[in-house]
Write an enzyme that holds these catalytic residues in place. Structure first.
Site, PDB file in Angstrom:
ATOM      1  N   SER A 159       0.831  -1.201   0.000  1.00 34.11           N
ATOM      2  CA  SER A 159       0.000   0.000   0.000  1.00 34.11           C
ATOM      3  C   SER A 159       0.869   1.256   0.000  1.00 34.11           C
ATOM      4  CB  SER A 159      -0.952  -0.033   1.196  1.00 34.11           C
ATOM      5  OG  SER A 159      -1.904   1.006   1.115  1.00 34.11           O
ATOM      6  N   ASP A 316      -2.955   6.671  -3.273  1.00 36.63           N
ATOM      7  CA  ASP A 316      -1.738   6.097  -2.692  1.00 36.63           C
ATOM      8  C   ASP A 316      -1.154   5.124  -3.719  1.00 36.63           C
ATOM      9  OD1 ASP A 316      -3.667   4.125  -2.469  1.00 36.63           O
ATOM     10  OD2 ASP A 316      -3.033   3.457  -0.491  1.00 36.63           O
ATOM     11  N   ASP A 318      -0.929   1.939  -4.314  1.00 34.99           N
ATOM     12  CA  ASP A 318      -1.682   0.820  -4.887  1.00 34.99           C
ATOM     13  C   ASP A 318      -3.094   1.232  -5.282  1.00 34.99           C
ATOM     14  OD1 ASP A 318      -2.577   0.984  -2.213  1.00 34.99           O
ATOM     15  OD2 ASP A 318      -3.123  -1.129  -2.187  1.00 34.99           O
ATOM     16  N   ASP A 320      -5.820   2.239  -3.813  1.00 35.79           N
ATOM     17  CA  ASP A 320      -7.078   1.875  -3.152  1.00 35.79           C
ATOM     18  C   ASP A 320      -7.574   2.988  -2.227  1.00 35.79           C
ATOM     19  OD1 ASP A 320      -5.248   1.546  -1.084  1.00 35.79           O
ATOM     20  OD2 ASP A 320      -5.993  -0.426  -0.469  1.00 35.79           O
ATOM     21  N   ARG A 321      -6.814   4.067  -2.113  1.00 34.03           N
ATOM     22  CA  ARG A 321      -7.244   5.199  -1.299  1.00 34.03           C
ATOM     23  C   ARG A 321      -7.277   6.461  -2.154  1.00 34.03           C
ATOM     24  NH1 ARG A 321      -5.062   4.223   4.760  1.00 34.03           N
ATOM     25  NH2 ARG A 321      -4.601   2.021   4.592  1.00 34.03           N
ATOM     26  N   THR A 393     -12.463  -0.988  12.638  1.00 38.37           N
ATOM     27  CA  THR A 393     -11.618  -0.368  11.629  1.00 38.37           C
ATOM     28  C   THR A 393     -11.060  -1.418  10.672  1.00 38.37           C
ATOM     29  OG1 THR A 393     -10.991   1.323  13.219  1.00 38.37           O
ATOM     30  CG2 THR A 393      -9.604   1.092  11.275  1.00 38.37           C
ATOM     31  N   GLU A 417     -13.751   4.650   5.820  1.00 39.14           N
ATOM     32  CA  GLU A 417     -13.032   4.776   7.082  1.00 39.14           C
ATOM     33  C   GLU A 417     -12.177   6.025   7.000  1.00 39.14           C
ATOM     34  OE1 GLU A 417     -10.612   1.348   7.771  1.00 39.14           O
ATOM     35  OE2 GLU A 417      -9.252   1.762   6.110  1.00 39.14           O
ATOM     36  N   LYS A 431     -12.166  -0.949  -0.436  1.00 37.84           N
ATOM     37  CA  LYS A 431     -11.919   0.456  -0.774  1.00 37.84           C
ATOM     38  C   LYS A 431     -11.289   0.564  -2.156  1.00 37.84           C
ATOM     39  CE  LYS A 431      -7.652   0.587   2.032  1.00 37.84           C
ATOM     40  NZ  LYS A 431      -7.761  -0.725   2.681  1.00 37.84           N
TER      41      LYS A 431
END
Length: 601
Positions: A159, A316, A318, A320-321, A393, A417, A431
């Site tokens: 990540s 980010d 990878d 996913d955010r 979380t 989150e 996500k």
């Protein structure tokens, strides 16, 4: 005490990588017992969703340095994890081999090598293998597993962690990150299959068992995310003709977000040229994590200023955010936190749900957020009539809760989150910063077309639902045993009991999800899942404030989250600062000298 010589001999017998083999060989020759024990004595552990470094308290995926030793990420530990995982899947899922495994990887050092070792290991057990032929975002693996009807998925990624780390993230056949009890079953099979099998890796990778799903998955993914575009509506929606700046943070997102913008019929984004191509060295950022704020987005802001853009989107590494920044009216830049982005996207999801499904009652829709996210989503849900579910979380909890509710007939809209992780719609149950990038772009451009902005609209939502303002921060804590001691001291800070006050502020409820304690219920038992391996306490105050302390599941951090709620913004902000200071002074001050503050403090 563990026989370190036997561990070293096992390593030298099993490891087939000349570089890491030599690392341990040299340590043996130098008789460096301390370093040998550090690298060999504690195995990199398998937790929910992947292998985890035992040097950090974690719950779902590994953050392991890439070097020799059973405690780290390397060819041997990846092979061992793949052997155990393949056997567990074979024993647990019917027709697992014919359903197959999806394997993806990001642009980090060794990611492709680790992915190919994983693929070959599964193929050696007769599994059909869907191995992506190039780097992909993590959301592609989460999407591909159910799309292809696979039994399991593996994504090789760390990540947004530093360049020397890598990881191994696992998805079950429902497309969700694995959860208990699968983690324990997989870990058991890994321990039973430590010696590498004798296989011909090149022959297996070129066999008919191994296929490239890239084109199939790309076509299906982009086709399905288009359903979230306002261009897909029967009623046109006005969008401003403004430039959007995007950075991939040296990760995999660039090409995929470009395609997502094309799918949504948006003009091409303006790239942050220095960061758009994958680079495992992450040369322009100290931490490849857009959540770190203006420091990580420095080049993005410079790019936006140069092209007169007021909106920055960032993934980010990878992808996913998603991070968001906006230029305010006074010329300054606002980097929105995860709660603020989450509330904005939740509002957009609800706005679109009412338009797209006017005949569906509100109570049939649901959204999800986590125990450390803002309470504002609950407030919105209560006022609007839809359901808001809370989970622990981590998207292993979020995804599985979404699947459970969908299976019960409810319509899923959105989950988030606070660590800038967002799941908009049920195209996949994890996500996803790729699909959320054009979704947020449309949202912002619609606001701009109507004379508003993201900040203006956030202020409007606060006025409507109440000001929910939070302050989240962390200290580094590199020793798991120290983390446990800190939380145990807090539990006993009131003459051996839980505290009933924090400075002048009265505590009216305590929820401890480590020791199964929640004073909100007659039996004092928690209703959310409990994890004895993860430290987490939430304090609810009489004045409406909420404070959570937790050990991070993916990083060596002790995090604190404090939120204050009220109708007057200035009063909320002032009280929040006071509560934060009291939390630090009363709960953390006795131990802050044992912790390391963030570098920007």
């Amino acid at each position: 005490m563990t026989d370190i010589n036997q561990l070293a001999q096992n390593w030298l017998k099993w490891d087939r990588n000349p570089k890491t083999h030599k690392e341990i060989e040299q340590l043996v020759e130098a008789k460096d017992e301390n370093e040998l024990r550090a690298r060999l004595e504690n195995r990199i552990a398998f937790g929910t969703a992947g292998i985890v470094s035992t040097t950090i308290v974690q719950s779902h995926m590994n953050i392991g340095p890439m070097k020799a030793g059973f405690a780290n990420m390397n060819d041997l530990t990846v092979i061992q994890a793949s052997q155990g995982l393949s056997i567990y899947v074979q024993e647990t899922i019917s027709q697992a081999q014919s359903k197959g495994v999806v394997v993806g990887y990001d642009g980090r050092y060794n990611s492709e090598v680790f992915a190919k070792l994983t693929a070959a290991t599964f193929a050696s057990k007769g599994f059909k293998v869907y191995l992506f032929s190039k780097i992909v975002p993590t959301p592609f693996v989460a999407f591909a597993v159910p799309e292809l009807g696979a039994s399991v998925g593996v994504m090789v990624t760390a990540s947004h962690n530093p360049k020397d780390d890598n990881g191994y993230k696992v998805y079950w056949d429902n497309g969700c990150q694995i959860n208990t009890p699968h983690d324990k079953g997989i870990a058991k099979q890994i321990d039973l299959n430590l010696e590498p099998w004798t296989i011909n890796i090149d022959k297996l990778l070129s066999s008919e068992l191994v296929n490239d799903p890239l084109e199939t998955i790309s076509n299906a993914y982009f086709s399905k995310i288009y359903s979230y575009s306002v261009k897909n509506r029967s009623t046109p929606l006005e969008l401003a003709n403004e430039k959007v700046v995007y950075t991939a943070m040296h990760g995999v997102g660039g090409d995929y977000v470009k395609k997502a913008f094309e799918t949504f019929k948006l003009p091409p984004y303006v790239e942050v040229a220095q960061q758009i191509k994958p680079d495992p060295a992450f040369p322009t950022v100290a931490f490849p994590n857009p959540e770190e704020g203006k420091g990580a987005l420095k080049l993005s802001i410079e790019t936006a200023e140069s092209v007169n853009s007021r909106l920055i989107l960032a993934n980010d590494p990878d992808a996913d955010r998603l991070a968001v920044a906006e230029k305010l009216k006074d010329g300054s830049w606002k980097v929105f936190n995860g709660n603020e982005i989450g509330i904005l996207l939740a509002d957009w999801a609800w706005t679109n749900a009412k338009i797209n499904h006017p005949d569906v009652p509100a109570e049939k829709f649901f959204m999800i957020n986590t125990a450390v996210s803002s309470a504002m989503l609950k407030t919105m849900a209560k006022k609007e009539g839809y359901i808001c579910e809370e989970t622990l979380t981590g998207f292993k909890w979020v995804g599985n809760k979404a699947k459970e509710m969908i299976d019960q007939g409810y319509k899923f809209l959105f989950a988030y989150e606070e660590a800038i992780g967002f799941m908009y719609g049920d195209v996949s149950l994890d996500k996803d910063g790729v699909r959320c990038a054009p979704i947020f772009a449309e949202y912002a451009l619609n606001l701009y077309a109507n004379g508003s902005s993201c900040q203006d609209h956030l202020d409007h939502l606060m006025q409507r639902y109440g000001y929910h303002i939070s302050k989240n921060r962390y200290f580094f804590c590199y020793e798991p045993s120290k983390m446990v001691r800190i939380f145990n001291d807090i539990r006993k800070s009131n003459n051996g009991q839980f505290p009933d006050k924090c400075g002048p502020y009265e505590i009216i409820r305590i929820r401890d999800l480590t020791v199964d304690y929640d004073t909100a219920y007659p039996d004092n038992k928690a209703r959310l899942p409990v994890s004895t391996s993860t430290q987490m306490i939430t304090f609810y105050f009489k004045n409406g404030a909420i404070a959570t302390l937790r050990g991070s599941g993916t990083e060596p951090k002790l995090k604190y989250y404090v939120e204050m709620i009220g109708d007057n913004k200035q009063e909320v902000e002032s009280t929040l600062q006071q509560v934060v200071q009291q939390v630090i002074d009363n709960f953390l001050q006795p131990v802050v000298n044992q912790l390391t503050p963030p570098k920007d403090d």
